[in-house]
Design a protein around this motif. Structure first.
Motif, PDB file in Angstrom:
ATOM      1  N   GLU A  69     -17.414   6.167  -2.540  1.00 45.69           N
ATOM      2  CA  GLU A  69     -17.267   6.381  -3.988  1.00 45.69           C
ATOM      3  C   GLU A  69     -18.464   7.076  -4.630  1.00 45.69           C
ATOM      4  O   GLU A  69     -18.340   7.729  -5.662  1.00 45.69           O
ATOM      5  CB  GLU A  69     -17.038   5.034  -4.694  1.00 45.69           C
ATOM      6  N   THR A  74       0.867   3.598   2.220  1.00 51.34           N
ATOM      7  CA  THR A  74       1.377   3.779   3.582  1.00 51.34           C
ATOM      8  C   THR A  74       1.787   2.408   4.126  1.00 51.34           C
ATOM      9  O   THR A  74       1.007   1.456   4.022  1.00 51.34           O
ATOM     10  CB  THR A  74       0.249   4.342   4.477  1.00 51.34           C
ATOM     11  N   ALA A  95     -16.588  -5.373   3.398  1.00 52.02           N
ATOM     12  CA  ALA A  95     -15.269  -5.831   3.860  1.00 52.02           C
ATOM     13  C   ALA A  95     -15.344  -6.341   5.299  1.00 52.02           C
ATOM     14  O   ALA A  95     -14.715  -7.350   5.638  1.00 52.02           O
ATOM     15  CB  ALA A  95     -14.275  -4.672   3.763  1.00 52.02           C
ATOM     16  N   SER A 106       0.841  -1.195   0.000  1.00 46.23           N
ATOM     17  CA  SER A 106       0.000   0.000   0.000  1.00 46.23           C
ATOM     18  C   SER A 106       0.875   1.244   0.000  1.00 46.23           C
ATOM     19  O   SER A 106       2.099   1.149   0.185  1.00 46.23           O
ATOM     20  CB  SER A 106      -0.911  -0.014   1.241  1.00 46.23           C
ATOM     21  N   LYS A 138       2.175  -0.642   6.418  1.00 48.53           N
ATOM     22  CA  LYS A 138       1.291  -1.106   7.496  1.00 48.53           C
ATOM     23  C   LYS A 138       1.802  -2.383   8.133  1.00 48.53           C
ATOM     24  O   LYS A 138       2.477  -3.176   7.476  1.00 48.53           O
ATOM     25  CB  LYS A 138      -0.129  -1.322   6.946  1.00 48.53           C
TER      26      LYS A 138
HETATM   27  N1  LIG Z   1     -15.025  -1.546   1.926  1.00 44.08           N
HETATM   28  C1  LIG Z   1     -15.839  -2.365   1.261  1.00 44.08           C
HETATM   29  O1  LIG Z   1     -16.684  -3.037   1.867  1.00 44.08           O
HETATM   30  C2  LIG Z   1     -15.745  -2.481  -0.226  1.00 44.08           C
HETATM   31  C3  LIG Z   1     -15.062  -1.544  -0.996  1.00 44.08           C
HETATM   32  N2  LIG Z   1     -15.036  -1.656  -2.353  1.00 44.08           N
HETATM   33  C4  LIG Z   1     -14.334  -0.669  -3.172  1.00 44.08           C
HETATM   34  O2  LIG Z   1     -12.937  -0.811  -2.985  1.00 44.08           O
HETATM   35  C5  LIG Z   1     -12.285   0.455  -3.166  1.00 44.08           C
HETATM   36  C6  LIG Z   1     -11.414   0.743  -1.962  1.00 44.08           C
HETATM   37  O3  LIG Z   1     -12.287   0.823  -0.846  1.00 44.08           O
HETATM   38  P1  LIG Z   1     -11.792   0.650   0.659  1.00 44.08           P
HETATM   39  O4  LIG Z   1     -10.612  -0.211   0.736  1.00 44.08           O
HETATM   40  O5  LIG Z   1     -12.971   0.232   1.439  1.00 44.08           O
HETATM   41  O6  LIG Z   1     -11.411   2.158   0.998  1.00 44.08           O
HETATM   42  P2  LIG Z   1     -10.561   2.740   2.212  1.00 44.08           P
HETATM   43  O7  LIG Z   1     -10.909   4.175   2.314  1.00 44.08           O
HETATM   44  O8  LIG Z   1     -10.681   1.868   3.410  1.00 44.08           O
HETATM   45  O9  LIG Z   1      -9.054   2.593   1.704  1.00 44.08           O
HETATM   46  C7  LIG Z   1      -8.602   3.125   0.509  1.00 44.08           C
HETATM   47  C8  LIG Z   1      -7.117   2.857   0.404  1.00 44.08           C
HETATM   48  O10 LIG Z   1      -6.672   3.316  -0.852  1.00 44.08           O
HETATM   49  C9  LIG Z   1      -5.347   3.785  -0.736  1.00 44.08           C
HETATM   50  N3  LIG Z   1      -5.178   5.002  -1.521  1.00 44.08           N
HETATM   51  C10 LIG Z   1      -5.893   6.143  -1.452  1.00 44.08           C
HETATM   52  N4  LIG Z   1      -5.422   7.030  -2.318  1.00 44.08           N
HETATM   53  C11 LIG Z   1      -4.382   6.452  -2.954  1.00 44.08           C
HETATM   54  C12 LIG Z   1      -3.483   6.872  -3.945  1.00 44.08           C
HETATM   55  N5  LIG Z   1      -3.544   8.098  -4.474  1.00 44.08           N
HETATM   56  N6  LIG Z   1      -2.541   6.000  -4.350  1.00 44.08           N
HETATM   57  C13 LIG Z   1      -2.444   4.778  -3.811  1.00 44.08           C
HETATM   58  N7  LIG Z   1      -3.276   4.321  -2.861  1.00 44.08           N
HETATM   59  C14 LIG Z   1      -4.231   5.157  -2.437  1.00 44.08           C
HETATM   60  C15 LIG Z   1      -5.088   4.116   0.726  1.00 44.08           C
HETATM   61  O11 LIG Z   1      -3.961   3.395   1.077  1.00 44.08           O
HETATM   62  P3  LIG Z   1      -3.011   3.786   2.330  1.00 44.08           P
HETATM   63  O12 LIG Z   1      -3.833   3.432   3.536  1.00 44.08           O
HETATM   64  O13 LIG Z   1      -1.837   2.912   2.141  1.00 44.08           O
HETATM   65  O14 LIG Z   1      -2.686   5.247   2.261  1.00 44.08           O
HETATM   66  C16 LIG Z   1      -6.331   3.617   1.454  1.00 44.08           C
HETATM   67  O15 LIG Z   1      -6.043   2.753   2.515  1.00 44.08           O
HETATM   68  C17 LIG Z   1     -13.405   1.475  -3.397  1.00 44.08           C
HETATM   69  O16 LIG Z   1     -13.573   1.664  -4.772  1.00 44.08           O
HETATM   70  C18 LIG Z   1     -14.640   0.783  -2.824  1.00 44.08           C
HETATM   71  O17 LIG Z   1     -15.843   1.203  -3.425  1.00 44.08           O
HETATM   72  C19 LIG Z   1     -15.647  -2.686  -2.993  1.00 44.08           C
HETATM   73  C20 LIG Z   1     -16.316  -3.654  -2.289  1.00 44.08           C
HETATM   74  C21 LIG Z   1     -16.399  -3.633  -0.851  1.00 44.08           C
END
Ligand SMILES: NC(=O)C1=CN([C@@H]2O[C@H](COP(=O)(O)OP(=O)(O)OC[C@H]3O[C@@H](n4cnc5c(N)ncnc54)[C@H](OP(=O)(O)O)[C@@H]3O)[C@@H](O)[C@H]2O)C=CC1
Ligand SMILES: O=C(CO)COP(=O)(O)O
Length: 298
Positions: free
Chosen positions: A254, A34, A114, A32, A36
């Motif tokens: 989203e 960040t 999730a 990722s 972790k």
């Molecule tokens: N949560 C759910 O139940 C579900 C989510 N989804 C989809 O999955 C996707 C992610 O959701 P979710 O994981 O829940 O979201 P979160 O907000 O929990 O996490 C998003 C992650 O994306 C990373 N991120 C953000 N911006 C950037 C960037 N510019 N470059 C690289 N990495 C980045 C961050 O990583 P870091 O922490 O390392 O900074 C962050 O942890 C969304 O499209 C959502 O709709 C689909 C099905 C189920």
């Protein structure tokens, strides 16, 4: 290339849940932005050298992330995000197509909080790809508590997964305004018709909207405070500013950006999308009670 190895990229809520699930049958790495403290966390370079990648970063970040980080080396990729790029109105599969050929990519859809997947609770997902090989290869990585289905309708799954987030905001607003279960069921049912109409314009299959990717994910998300998008709607109905709601949420919703993308595409192609249009207006400051009046009248 690390043949046969699999890595999840993006350790947010969904990335971590997928990493947990994909670790049941084999070793699965995770990377990722960040760093972790998660088992098998590796740097991005290591992750990108794995043969199989699952990418779970927010839809709005994907284009820039791919440009900056991704080099195609015949990896097979499963996209886990649900959204449409707001700045361009472009679908994720079109953005990815600039980097990865159809035969190497698939998209996950279906009802899957999730928070439940990470407790190993059962669920069913669709792996959508033009290539059945992608389904065959990735489906064997999934644990026994997840049933996987195959579909070729990439655009249908993508639209359904993105559109339901906007409808979940609408449903949260409905709940927050105490409009009752009749109103909420009507909104969700008409929302399903609306997303199908929108999808039809882009040659999505009707059946996709009636299955796990459409109705399945819509019913889940538009009926539960576990959904971030639903909670955005609740907050809007309570009169909170969008800025404050998103600050409190701390995770991606989203539907907020996807509402802009749907508005853009609906205007461009003259598609009738009244619920998504009102969600966009409310996000921009319209009083939700005025939206309700307008939805009933028109
Ligand atoms: N949560 C759910 O139940 C579900 C989510 N989804 C989809 O999955 C996707 C992610 O959701 P979710 O994981 O829940 O979201 P979160 O907000 O929990 O996490 C998003 C992650 O994306 C990373 N991120 C953000 N911006 C950037 C960037 N510019 N470059 C690289 N990495 C980045 C961050 O990583 P870091 O922490 O390392 O900074 C962050 O942890 C969304 O499209 C959502 O709709 C689909 C099905 C189920
Ligand atoms: O897509 C999801 C479940 O299938 C998660 O929805 P939220 O992003 O609204 O929490």
């Amino acid at each position: 290339m690390r043949k046969g190895q699999i890595a999840v990229i993006g350790a947010g809520k969904w990335g971590q849940a997928l990493h947990f699930a994909l670790s049941f049958k084999q070793e699965c790495f995770i990377s990722s932005r960040t760093k972790k403290d998660i088992k098998n966390f590796v740097d991005l370079e290591y992750a990108l050298s794995c043969e199989y990648l699952v990418i779970a970063i927010p839809a709005q970040e994907i284009r820039a992330w791919l440009k900056e980080n991704f080099k195609f080396n015949n990896q097979k990729v499963l996209v886990a995000s649900k959204g449409i790029e707001a700045s361009s109105g472009e679908f994720l599969n079109d953005i990815y197509a600039n980097f990865i050929p159809d035969k190497n990519i698939g998209f996950i859809s279906g009802p899957s909080f999730a928070a439940e997947v990470i407790k190993a609770l059962p669920c069913a997902l669709v792996l959508n790809s033009k290539s059945k090989d992608i389904y065959d290869e990735f489906s064997k990585f999934f644990p026994d508590f997840i049933k996987t289905y195959y579909s070729k309708d990439v655009i249908g799954a993508e639209i359904a997964g993105a559109y339901k987030n906007v409808l979940a905001i609408a449903s949260g607003i409905c709940e927050g305004l105490n409009l009752g279960k009749n109103a909420q069921a009507s909104l969700i049912a008409r929302g399903l018709v609306e997303m199908q109409r929108f999808g039809k314009h882009f040659k999505a299959k009707k059946a996709t909207f009636l299955g796990l990717s459409g109705a399945g994910d819509l019913f889940l998300t538009a009926n539960s405070t576990m959904s971030r998008n639903y909670r955005v709607g609740l907050g809007l109905a309570q009169g909170k500013s969008l800025k404050l709601i998103l600050e409190e949420l701390k995770e991606v919703a989203e539907g907020v950006q996807t509402a802009t993308a749907i508005e853009k595409l609906s205007n461009k192609y003259k598609i009738y999308t009244p619920i998504a249009k009102e969600v966009k207006l409310i996000l921009d400051g319209k009083n939700p009670k005025d939206s309700l009046k307008d939805l009933i009248k028109n």
